[in-house]
Design a protein around this motif. Structure first.
Motif, PDB file in Angstrom:
ATOM      1  N   HIS A   4       2.732  11.084   1.869  1.00 33.74           N
ATOM      2  CA  HIS A   4       1.189  11.073   1.472  1.00 33.74           C
ATOM      3  C   HIS A   4       0.779   9.280   2.320  1.00 33.74           C
ATOM      4  CE1 HIS A   4      -2.698  12.285   0.504  1.00 33.74           C
ATOM      5  NE2 HIS A   4      -3.194  10.751   0.073  1.00 33.74           N
ATOM      6  N   ARG A   5       1.283   8.341   1.227  1.00 30.93           N
ATOM      7  CA  ARG A   5       0.465   7.178   1.495  1.00 30.93           C
ATOM      8  C   ARG A   5       0.952   6.144   2.983  1.00 30.93           C
ATOM      9  NH1 ARG A   5       3.193   4.203  -3.462  1.00 30.93           N
ATOM     10  NH2 ARG A   5       2.348   5.083  -5.504  1.00 30.93           N
ATOM     11  N   ARG A   6       2.106   7.060   2.883  1.00 26.66           N
ATOM     12  CA  ARG A   6       2.573   6.268   4.661  1.00 26.66           C
ATOM     13  C   ARG A   6       1.730   7.142   5.462  1.00 26.66           C
ATOM     14  NH1 ARG A   6       8.344   8.443   4.959  1.00 26.66           N
ATOM     15  NH2 ARG A   6       9.128   6.380   3.138  1.00 26.66           N
ATOM     16  N   ASN A   7       0.980   8.294   5.463  1.00 22.11           N
ATOM     17  CA  ASN A   7       0.981   8.904   6.741  1.00 22.11           C
ATOM     18  C   ASN A   7      -0.338   8.540   6.795  1.00 22.11           C
ATOM     19  OD1 ASN A   7       3.005  11.233   7.402  1.00 22.11           O
ATOM     20  ND2 ASN A   7       1.863  12.787   5.990  1.00 22.11           N
ATOM     21  N   ARG A   8      -0.581   7.490   5.738  1.00 21.96           N
ATOM     22  CA  ARG A   8      -2.395   6.886   5.802  1.00 21.96           C
ATOM     23  C   ARG A   8      -2.365   5.923   5.834  1.00 21.96           C
ATOM     24  NH1 ARG A   8      -5.915   7.074   0.498  1.00 21.96           N
ATOM     25  NH2 ARG A   8      -3.602   6.911   0.039  1.00 21.96           N
ATOM     26  N   TYR A   9      -0.939   5.453   6.312  1.00 24.64           N
ATOM     27  CA  TYR A   9      -0.485   3.751   6.313  1.00 24.64           C
ATOM     28  C   TYR A   9      -0.994   3.322   7.763  1.00 24.64           C
ATOM     29  CZ  TYR A   9       1.020  -1.123   6.285  1.00 24.64           C
ATOM     30  OH  TYR A   9       1.239  -2.374   6.436  1.00 24.64           O
ATOM     31  N   VAL A  10       0.579   4.240   8.176  1.00 20.94           N
ATOM     32  CA  VAL A  10       0.934   4.224   9.384  1.00 20.94           C
ATOM     33  C   VAL A  10       0.344   3.572  10.608  1.00 20.94           C
ATOM     34  CG1 VAL A  10       2.469   4.723  11.077  1.00 20.94           C
ATOM     35  CG2 VAL A  10       3.198   4.174   8.769  1.00 20.94           C
ATOM     36  N   PRO A  11      -1.377   5.022  10.741  1.00 22.74           N
ATOM     37  CA  PRO A  11      -1.748   5.041  11.466  1.00 22.74           C
ATOM     38  C   PRO A  11      -2.743   3.612  12.071  1.00 22.74           C
ATOM     39  CG  PRO A  11      -2.027   6.938  10.948  1.00 22.74           C
ATOM     40  CD  PRO A  11      -1.237   6.242   9.701  1.00 22.74           C
ATOM     41  N   LEU A  12      -3.211   3.435  10.544  1.00 12.86           N
ATOM     42  CA  LEU A  12      -4.422   2.119  10.271  1.00 12.86           C
ATOM     43  C   LEU A  12      -3.848   1.344  10.845  1.00 12.86           C
ATOM     44  CD1 LEU A  12      -6.255   2.671   7.308  1.00 12.86           C
ATOM     45  CD2 LEU A  12      -6.920   2.223   9.485  1.00 12.86           C
ATOM     46  N   TYR A  13      -2.038   0.927   9.761  1.00 14.95           N
ATOM     47  CA  TYR A  13      -2.067  -0.387  10.727  1.00 14.95           C
ATOM     48  C   TYR A  13      -1.032  -0.044  12.296  1.00 14.95           C
ATOM     49  CZ  TYR A  13       2.045  -3.668  11.914  1.00 14.95           C
ATOM     50  OH  TYR A  13       2.907  -4.628  12.830  1.00 14.95           O
ATOM     51  N   SER A  14      -1.470   0.935  12.776  1.00 14.83           N
ATOM     52  CA  SER A  14      -0.488   0.938  14.104  1.00 14.83           C
ATOM     53  C   SER A  14      -1.490   0.080  14.784  1.00 14.83           C
ATOM     54  CB  SER A  14      -0.522   1.961  14.557  1.00 14.83           C
ATOM     55  OG  SER A  14       0.596   2.300  14.046  1.00 14.83           O
ATOM     56  N   LEU A  15      -2.823   0.483  14.494  1.00  9.06           N
ATOM     57  CA  LEU A  15      -4.117   0.310  15.259  1.00  9.06           C
ATOM     58  C   LEU A  15      -4.344  -1.317  14.716  1.00  9.06           C
ATOM     59  CD1 LEU A  15      -7.099   1.785  16.427  1.00  9.06           C
ATOM     60  CD2 LEU A  15      -8.146   1.687  13.735  1.00  9.06           C
ATOM     61  N   SER A  37       6.937   9.211  -6.059  1.00 14.39           N
ATOM     62  CA  SER A  37       7.264  10.469  -5.964  1.00 14.39           C
ATOM     63  C   SER A  37       7.653  10.233  -4.568  1.00 14.39           C
ATOM     64  CB  SER A  37       6.705  11.819  -6.852  1.00 14.39           C
ATOM     65  OG  SER A  37       5.325  11.845  -5.994  1.00 14.39           O
ATOM     66  N   GLN A  38       8.679  11.375  -3.112  1.00 13.95           N
ATOM     67  CA  GLN A  38       8.406  11.595  -2.313  1.00 13.95           C
ATOM     68  C   GLN A  38       7.383  12.179  -1.472  1.00 13.95           C
ATOM     69  OE1 GLN A  38      11.011  10.487   0.202  1.00 13.95           O
ATOM     70  NE2 GLN A  38      12.356  10.149  -2.376  1.00 13.95           N
ATOM     71  N   ASP A  39       6.248  12.853  -2.215  1.00 13.36           N
ATOM     72  CA  ASP A  39       5.012  13.288  -1.795  1.00 13.36           C
ATOM     73  C   ASP A  39       4.495  12.614  -1.492  1.00 13.36           C
ATOM     74  OD1 ASP A  39       5.730  15.803  -1.297  1.00 13.36           O
ATOM     75  OD2 ASP A  39       4.633  16.572  -2.537  1.00 13.36           O
ATOM     76  N   GLU A  40       4.144  11.966  -2.645  1.00 12.45           N
ATOM     77  CA  GLU A  40       2.738  10.991  -3.302  1.00 12.45           C
ATOM     78  C   GLU A  40       3.497   9.538  -1.964  1.00 12.45           C
ATOM     79  OE1 GLU A  40       0.244   9.856  -4.823  1.00 12.45           O
ATOM     80  OE2 GLU A  40      -0.445   8.065  -4.547  1.00 12.45           O
ATOM     81  N   LEU A  41       4.274   9.134  -1.756  1.00 11.84           N
ATOM     82  CA  LEU A  41       4.986   8.050  -0.580  1.00 11.84           C
ATOM     83  C   LEU A  41       4.737   8.917   0.859  1.00 11.84           C
ATOM     84  CD1 LEU A  41       8.726   6.929  -1.105  1.00 11.84           C
ATOM     85  CD2 LEU A  41       6.529   5.352   0.000  1.00 11.84           C
ATOM     86  N   PHE A  90       0.831  -0.897  -0.008  1.00 11.46           N
ATOM     87  CA  PHE A  90       0.384   0.075   0.057  1.00 11.46           C
ATOM     88  C   PHE A  90       1.144   1.014  -0.132  1.00 11.46           C
ATOM     89  CE2 PHE A  90      -3.012  -3.281   2.200  1.00 11.46           C
ATOM     90  CZ  PHE A  90      -3.430  -3.452   1.250  1.00 11.46           C
ATOM     91  N   VAL A  91       1.982   0.739   0.320  1.00 14.80           N
ATOM     92  CA  VAL A  91       2.988   2.761   0.846  1.00 14.80           C
ATOM     93  C   VAL A  91       3.957   2.291  -0.757  1.00 14.80           C
ATOM     94  CG1 VAL A  91       4.310   4.166   1.541  1.00 14.80           C
ATOM     95  CG2 VAL A  91       2.318   2.998   3.233  1.00 14.80           C
ATOM     96  N   LEU A  92       4.450   0.953  -0.669  1.00 14.29           N
ATOM     97  CA  LEU A  92       5.335   1.334  -1.931  1.00 14.29           C
ATOM     98  C   LEU A  92       4.697   0.987  -3.425  1.00 14.29           C
ATOM     99  CD1 LEU A  92       8.927  -0.321   0.503  1.00 14.29           C
ATOM    100  CD2 LEU A  92       8.104   2.221  -0.585  1.00 14.29           C
ATOM    101  N   ASN A  93       3.899   0.331  -3.391  1.00 11.50           N
ATOM    102  CA  ASN A  93       2.644   0.056  -4.168  1.00 11.50           C
ATOM    103  C   ASN A  93       3.787  -1.089  -5.423  1.00 11.50           C
ATOM    104  OD1 ASN A  93       0.465   0.502  -5.840  1.00 11.50           O
ATOM    105  ND2 ASN A  93       1.389   1.906  -6.903  1.00 11.50           N
TER     106      ASN A  93
END
Ligand code: HEC
Length: 398
Positions: free
Chosen positions: A232-243, A226-230, A86-89
């Motif tokens: 962005h995805r990380r900011n969505r993935y990390v909290p979801l995964y942490s939960l 792109s770094q921005d895209e990465l 989901f992050v690195l695609n």
């Protein structure tokens, strides 16, 4: 193949992948050792290893500690897969496909010398996929059956009790299968066929990749995000995964802390109380002096020698009940409302009235029920005669 290719190294496993592999080794080996000695506890070798670990209870605790670490490693693995996806695609590479089936057929043909080369395969060969998915399935099975063995009381509340011994059989069986798979399949494919160190070093030479994973080299690679895209995805993935990970870790905590039943060894009872229906021999009471004829209620054909004890009191009657009645008429399990555990309980009787009418055996329910015969707990003629004699004498307590 060009000789310069040898200098080109291709990244195959990230540091995270390599650490996961180390975690697998460091949990698998102790789990296998401490598990096998429990499964084959009868063998001399197992006994030696158990002593080395400081006894069977420490073996059980060590086994559980590594099981818990393995479960945490699984939570990490899920996170790593999700991150890649989901992050690195990065496209799926471990999923089974029809091409794997074809490669398996072609490999068989190669091994039977019907084909002169191994089939070209992708990032993961079908052999590696089989191993990975066996590990996944094995871990699911081991965690599920391990739960039942770790928490047998809770387990038996949800599932029929027969699942516990079944889980034990499955846990041990799958363990042996997994150990054999590692010794045979894994060692052959990664150590014998070609000593593949990439899971430790992280890298494979271009040559090795060309011979083992050629399709991975020709696969189209999407442009990295792109770094921005990465971000962005990380900011969505990390909290979801942490939960998700938090919930799973709580689950693991409950798993390991729910019960501590199966750690300590419970010694088998010396002489477990068993229900013996009707004894074939008479049991003389402690003091056997007077011979006496008994009431007319006994069948005349009996050959039993009736021995009536002297000075019958609760002290000699109580033990008869204790031996033959308390499993159903105890203080805590009063079948038909009747407890024969104490003198007072016995006199009081059960649902249908007093058990003993002092001085009148003929109307004392304990006697009438027993003389009718065929009771699930049946006194013999000698004991009934003594019971009668005791009631006749006024059923003295002392
Ligand atoms: C395996 C279980 C079992 C054992 C052992 C057993 N009983 Fe019972 N008993 C029952 C059951 C079930 C009932 C209720 C149904 C019946 O009356 O048969 C009962 C009922 C009775 C009652 C009637 C109580 C009432 O008020 O209704 C008496 C008295 C009695 N048992 C005496 C004895 C004596 C004495 C012994 C020991 C020699 C004994 N039982 C052993 C199962 C047992």
């Amino acid at each position: 193949m060009s000789s310069t290719a040898e200098s080109t190294s291709i990244l195959r496993f990230t540091v995270s992948d390599r650490l996961e592999h180390i975690a697998q080794i460091t949990t698998f080996v102790p789990l296998a050792v401490t598990g096998l000695v429990q499964r084959y506890a009868g063998s001399g070798l197992s006994q030696g290893i158990i002593t080395l670990f400081g006894g069977i209870e420490s073996v059980r605790i060590i086994h559980r500690v590594f099981a818990a670490i393995l479960m945490v490693a699984v939570v990490y693995h899920l996170g790593a897969i999700g991150y890649r996806r989901f992050v690195l695609n990065i496209p799926r590479s471990m999923g089974p496909s029809l091409a794997d089936l074809r490669a398996a057929g072609q490999t068989l043909a190669y091994n039977l010398r019907r084909r002169d080369s191994r089939p070209p395969q992708g990032r993961y060969t079908f052999e590696e996929k089989i191993e990975y998915w066996s590990l996944v399935w094995g871990t699911v099975l081991m965690v599920a059956t391990g739960f039942l063995l770790w928490n047998p009381i809770a387990g038996a509340k949800i599932l029929p009790g027969s699942f516990i011994p079944a889980a034990r059989a499955a846990h041990g069986g799958e363990a042996v299968l997994a150990i054999l798979a590692i010794l045979v399949w894994h060692f052959y494919h990664v150590h014998l066929k070609h000593f593949n160190k990439s899971i430790f070093t992280g890298y494979m030479t271009l040559e090795e990749m060309e011979s083992e994973h050629p399709l991975a080299l020709t696969m189209e690679v999407a442009d990295p995000p792109s770094q921005d895209e990465l971000r962005h995805r990380r900011n969505r993935y990390v909290p979801l995964y942490s939960l998700g990970a938090f919930v799973l870790l709580i689950g693991i905590w409950l798993f390991v802390s729910f019960e501590d039943t199966a750690i300590t060894t419970i010694e088998p009872l010396e002489s477990p109380a068993v229900y013996a229906p009707i004894p074939t021999t008479t049991m003389p009471l402690a003091t056997t002096t007077t011979m006496a004829t008994t009431g007319s209620t006994l069948p005349s054909t009996t050959t039993t020698v009736i021995v009536i004890a002297e000075d019958l009191t609760w002290a000699s009657i109580g033990p008869i009940f204790e031996a033959k009645c308390l499993m159903c008429h105890g203080a805590t399990n009063q079948t038909a409302g009747l407890s024969l555990a104490t003198f007072n309980d016995t006199i009081a009787g059960g649902n249908d009235g007093p058990g003993v009418v002092p001085g009148d055996p003929g109307t004392s329910m304990i006697v009438t029920i027993q003389e009718a015969g065929g009771h699930p707990g049946q006194l013999d003629a000698n004991e009934i005669a003594n019971l009668r004699a005791w009631i006749d004498a006024g059923a003295p307590e002392k």
